[in-house]
Design a protein around this motif. Structure first.
Motif, PDB file in Angstrom:
ATOM      1  N   LEU A 162      -9.026  28.769 -17.387  1.00 33.32           N
ATOM      2  CA  LEU A 162      -7.626  28.733 -16.963  1.00 33.32           C
ATOM      3  C   LEU A 162      -6.822  27.729 -17.782  1.00 33.32           C
ATOM      4  O   LEU A 162      -5.766  28.065 -18.334  1.00 33.32           O
ATOM      5  CB  LEU A 162      -7.539  28.405 -15.476  1.00 33.32           C
ATOM      6  CG  LEU A 162      -6.117  28.194 -14.928  1.00 33.32           C
ATOM      7  CD1 LEU A 162      -5.278  29.456 -15.116  1.00 33.32           C
ATOM      8  CD2 LEU A 162      -6.152  27.780 -13.464  1.00 33.32           C
ATOM      9  N   ILE A 163      -7.287  26.491 -17.857  1.00 34.11           N
ATOM     10  CA  ILE A 163      -6.526  25.455 -18.570  1.00 34.11           C
ATOM     11  C   ILE A 163      -6.412  25.764 -20.065  1.00 34.11           C
ATOM     12  O   ILE A 163      -5.313  25.634 -20.634  1.00 34.11           O
ATOM     13  CB  ILE A 163      -7.148  24.070 -18.312  1.00 34.11           C
ATOM     14  CG1 ILE A 163      -6.932  23.679 -16.835  1.00 34.11           C
ATOM     15  CG2 ILE A 163      -6.551  23.018 -19.237  1.00 34.11           C
ATOM     16  CD1 ILE A 163      -7.530  22.358 -16.444  1.00 34.11           C
ATOM     17  N   PRO A 164      -7.487  26.202 -20.753  1.00 31.41           N
ATOM     18  CA  PRO A 164      -7.315  26.583 -22.158  1.00 31.41           C
ATOM     19  C   PRO A 164      -6.290  27.702 -22.344  1.00 31.41           C
ATOM     20  O   PRO A 164      -5.502  27.670 -23.311  1.00 31.41           O
ATOM     21  CB  PRO A 164      -8.718  27.024 -22.574  1.00 31.41           C
ATOM     22  CG  PRO A 164      -9.638  26.249 -21.696  1.00 31.41           C
ATOM     23  CD  PRO A 164      -8.921  26.163 -20.391  1.00 31.41           C
ATOM     24  N   PHE A 165      -6.275  28.680 -21.440  1.00 26.81           N
ATOM     25  CA  PHE A 165      -5.293  29.761 -21.550  1.00 26.81           C
ATOM     26  C   PHE A 165      -3.881  29.249 -21.273  1.00 26.81           C
ATOM     27  O   PHE A 165      -2.919  29.664 -21.942  1.00 26.81           O
ATOM     28  CB  PHE A 165      -5.637  30.899 -20.590  1.00 26.81           C
ATOM     29  CG  PHE A 165      -6.473  31.988 -21.204  1.00 26.81           C
ATOM     30  CD1 PHE A 165      -6.002  32.735 -22.275  1.00 26.81           C
ATOM     31  CD2 PHE A 165      -7.738  32.270 -20.722  1.00 26.81           C
ATOM     32  CE1 PHE A 165      -6.770  33.749 -22.845  1.00 26.81           C
ATOM     33  CE2 PHE A 165      -8.521  33.272 -21.287  1.00 26.81           C
ATOM     34  CZ  PHE A 165      -8.037  34.006 -22.358  1.00 26.81           C
ATOM     35  N   LEU A 166      -3.718  28.370 -20.289  1.00 29.42           N
ATOM     36  CA  LEU A 166      -2.393  27.830 -19.987  1.00 29.42           C
ATOM     37  C   LEU A 166      -1.848  27.029 -21.169  1.00 29.42           C
ATOM     38  O   LEU A 166      -0.669  27.150 -21.532  1.00 29.42           O
ATOM     39  CB  LEU A 166      -2.455  26.944 -18.735  1.00 29.42           C
ATOM     40  CG  LEU A 166      -2.577  27.663 -17.384  1.00 29.42           C
ATOM     41  CD1 LEU A 166      -2.772  26.657 -16.261  1.00 29.42           C
ATOM     42  CD2 LEU A 166      -1.352  28.533 -17.116  1.00 29.42           C
ATOM     43  N   GLN A 167      -2.689  26.218 -21.783  1.00 27.39           N
ATOM     44  CA  GLN A 167      -2.245  25.431 -22.932  1.00 27.39           C
ATOM     45  C   GLN A 167      -1.863  26.336 -24.109  1.00 27.39           C
ATOM     46  O   GLN A 167      -0.843  26.107 -24.772  1.00 27.39           O
ATOM     47  CB  GLN A 167      -3.355  24.460 -23.341  1.00 27.39           C
ATOM     48  CG  GLN A 167      -3.607  23.363 -22.307  1.00 27.39           C
ATOM     49  CD  GLN A 167      -4.805  22.497 -22.664  1.00 27.39           C
ATOM     50  OE1 GLN A 167      -5.747  22.948 -23.312  1.00 27.39           O
ATOM     51  NE2 GLN A 167      -4.777  21.236 -22.222  1.00 27.39           N
TER      52      GLN A 167
ATOM     53  N   LEU B 149      -4.035  37.276 -14.945  1.00 28.92           N
ATOM     54  CA  LEU B 149      -5.309  37.564 -14.274  1.00 28.92           C
ATOM     55  C   LEU B 149      -5.892  36.316 -13.622  1.00 28.92           C
ATOM     56  O   LEU B 149      -6.585  36.407 -12.600  1.00 28.92           O
ATOM     57  CB  LEU B 149      -6.314  38.144 -15.274  1.00 28.92           C
ATOM     58  CG  LEU B 149      -6.015  39.538 -15.821  1.00 28.92           C
ATOM     59  CD1 LEU B 149      -7.031  39.930 -16.893  1.00 28.92           C
ATOM     60  CD2 LEU B 149      -6.031  40.572 -14.701  1.00 28.92           C
ATOM     61  N   LEU B 150      -5.606  35.145 -14.182  1.00 34.27           N
ATOM     62  CA  LEU B 150      -6.163  33.889 -13.666  1.00 34.27           C
ATOM     63  C   LEU B 150      -5.186  33.145 -12.752  1.00 34.27           C
ATOM     64  O   LEU B 150      -5.410  31.983 -12.416  1.00 34.27           O
ATOM     65  CB  LEU B 150      -6.526  32.976 -14.846  1.00 34.27           C
ATOM     66  CG  LEU B 150      -7.698  33.431 -15.719  1.00 34.27           C
ATOM     67  CD1 LEU B 150      -7.775  32.589 -16.984  1.00 34.27           C
ATOM     68  CD2 LEU B 150      -9.002  33.342 -14.936  1.00 34.27           C
ATOM     69  N   GLU B 151      -4.144  33.798 -12.344  1.00 33.47           N
ATOM     70  CA  GLU B 151      -3.083  33.131 -11.593  1.00 33.47           C
ATOM     71  C   GLU B 151      -3.582  32.487 -10.311  1.00 33.47           C
ATOM     72  O   GLU B 151      -3.105  31.419  -9.905  1.00 33.47           O
ATOM     73  CB  GLU B 151      -1.970  34.140 -11.289  1.00 33.47           C
ATOM     74  CG  GLU B 151      -0.703  33.519 -10.752  1.00 33.47           C
ATOM     75  CD  GLU B 151       0.408  34.535 -10.645  1.00 33.47           C
ATOM     76  OE1 GLU B 151       1.540  34.128 -10.336  1.00 33.47           O
ATOM     77  OE2 GLU B 151       0.153  35.733 -10.864  1.00 33.47           O
ATOM     78  N   THR B 152      -4.546  33.091  -9.657  1.00 37.50           N
ATOM     79  CA  THR B 152      -5.062  32.568  -8.371  1.00 37.50           C
ATOM     80  C   THR B 152      -6.461  31.978  -8.499  1.00 37.50           C
ATOM     81  O   THR B 152      -7.124  31.761  -7.487  1.00 37.50           O
ATOM     82  CB  THR B 152      -5.074  33.703  -7.333  1.00 37.50           C
ATOM     83  OG1 THR B 152      -5.915  34.774  -7.802  1.00 37.50           O
ATOM     84  CG2 THR B 152      -3.672  34.227  -7.074  1.00 37.50           C
ATOM     85  N   GLN B 153      -6.903  31.723  -9.724  1.00 36.58           N
ATOM     86  CA  GLN B 153      -8.254  31.197  -9.934  1.00 36.58           C
ATOM     87  C   GLN B 153      -8.173  29.814 -10.592  1.00 36.58           C
ATOM     88  O   GLN B 153      -8.464  29.630 -11.773  1.00 36.58           O
ATOM     89  CB  GLN B 153      -9.078  32.150 -10.806  1.00 36.58           C
ATOM     90  CG  GLN B 153      -9.171  33.567 -10.252  1.00 36.58           C
ATOM     91  CD  GLN B 153     -10.045  34.452 -11.105  1.00 36.58           C
ATOM     92  OE1 GLN B 153     -11.120  34.052 -11.556  1.00 36.58           O
ATOM     93  NE2 GLN B 153      -9.608  35.692 -11.324  1.00 36.58           N
TER      94      GLN B 153
END
Length: 376
Positions: free
Chosen positions: A325-330, A315-319
């Motif tokens: 975003l960074i907490p989810f990526l980590q 869902l955050l791919e383009t945001q």
């Protein structure tokens, strides 16, 4: 069988005609006005009508015997007539070896056409897109006693129509909750709510079966009507009625370390949002996915945690500027490594953010974000 019967009938008629000709050869004027073949044609037509569409199971030996028996007494015209009739009969052995001549549409059977129509209808029914619609269904209404007072608690299921919904969203509300929502919406959306009906409050007989049944149907219609307005679906009062209270309660349970109880509330809040706002990437949806990821991770259910985290990352791919975003990526990189899933795409995304001079170390963890956030 049909051709054999026809040949014998013609053989009998021809013999009878020969005897009549011998008896009447002196009286030429007494000959019938119509030729003798007219009766044969009529009989052939009758047999064709009666036996049309049936299979001929006559063996080849019987056909050869009938052909030799009738060859001597058949005229050229009769022989052609018989051959024409035999072309209309269906022999499964002959059809497998010889290509049948094309027949006119009037003489074709309706069976193959009907079969094709049924097959075509079945193919269309498999690919047909049934429009989805959200249904509100009151499944139960229970009288609850709270000290000296009592009230009716209505359980409402949110179900997607057009398919079998295995995971409906569920809420339980009393009349005062509906009345509060109705009052706020009429104040904020006076024009839209003008045609929306709402059951009146009664001073007596509030707990009879008839009153509860009528109110249940009225609440279903009320929710379906207000949900049809996009602006109403996005307002805080509408969201608070459905799932904001669940989000607040799930957050408190998560902060208290009651992860098992929190998972149930997070999950129902997620189901409600997926029904009311499918595909949404708003604040509430992302925080709900964060709560599900954190609680499942704390309960050592890493595969479930990775799946919810993966949904949020998509869902955050383009945001790139979103604070979550960074907490989810980590979290996604860590969980994917734990369960053996591909993490290269998340690593590449995080690398691009670092190359854009973003200090990823200053961002809090996903759990810290969830604790500090407020649901408004």
């Amino acid at each position: 069988m049909a051709s054999k019967i026809l040949h014998r009938i013609r053989h009998t008629i021809v013999k009878k005609d020969l005897r009549e000709r011998e008896a009447e050869e002196l009286d030429v004027d007494a000959v019938e006005e119509f030729p003798e073949t007219s009766e044969l044609v009529d009989d052939a037509d009758g047999l064709s009508t009666h036996l049309g569409g049936t299979l001929s199971f006559t063996s080849d030996g019987d056909e050869e015997e009938d052909a030799e028996e009738d060859a001597a007494c058949e005229s050229p015209e009769e022989r052609c007539d018989v051959e024409g009739y035999k072309e209309l009969s269906y022999n499964p052995e002959e059809s497998s070896n010889e290509e049948m001549e094309p027949r006119s549409p009037e003489k074709q059977h309706d069976g193959p056409l009907l079969t094709r129509q049924i097959q075509e209808f079945w193919r269309k029914s498999q690919t047909r897109t049934v429009p989805e619609r959200l249904l509100f269904e009151v499944t139960s209404a229970n009288v609850v006693r709270d000290g000296s007072s009592k009230y009716v608690l209505y359980t409402i299921y949110l179900i997607k129509s057009g398919l079998f919904d295995k995971t409906p969203g569920i809420i339980s509300r009393r009349y005062s909750d509906f009345e509060k929502l109705n009052r706020h919406l009429r104040r904020l959306f006076r024009y839209d709510m003008h045609g929306v009906s709402f059951p009146r409050k009664k001073l007596r007989r509030n707990f009879t079966a008839d009153t509860i049944a009528k109110r249940s149907r009225a609440f279903e219609q009320f929710l379906s009507h207000v949900h049809s307005f996009p602006e109403i679906r996005r307002c805080r009062e509408f969201l608070e009625f459905f799932y904001l209270q669940d989000l607040q309660g799930a957050q408190q349970l998560t902060c208290s370390g009651l992860y098992q109880d929190a998972v149930a509330m997070w999950n129902n809040a997620w189901l409600l949002q997926s029904k009311l706002h499918p595909g949404s990437s708003g604040k509430h949806a992302l925080l709900t996915l964060a709560g599900l990821t954190v609680c499942h991770q704390e309960l050592d259910k890493l595969e479930e945690a990775q799946l919810y985290c993966d949904q949020a990352v998509r869902l955050l791919e383009t945001q790139d500027s979103h604070p979550l975003l960074i907490p989810f990526l980590q979290a996604h990189i860590h969980l994917s490594w734990k369960v053996g899933k591909d993490k290269r795409q998340s690593e590449a995304h995080l690398q691009r953010l670092q190359e854009a001079r973003i200090d990823i170390q200053q961002f809090p963890s996903l759990k810290e974000c969830l604790i500090k956030e407020t649901f408004t």
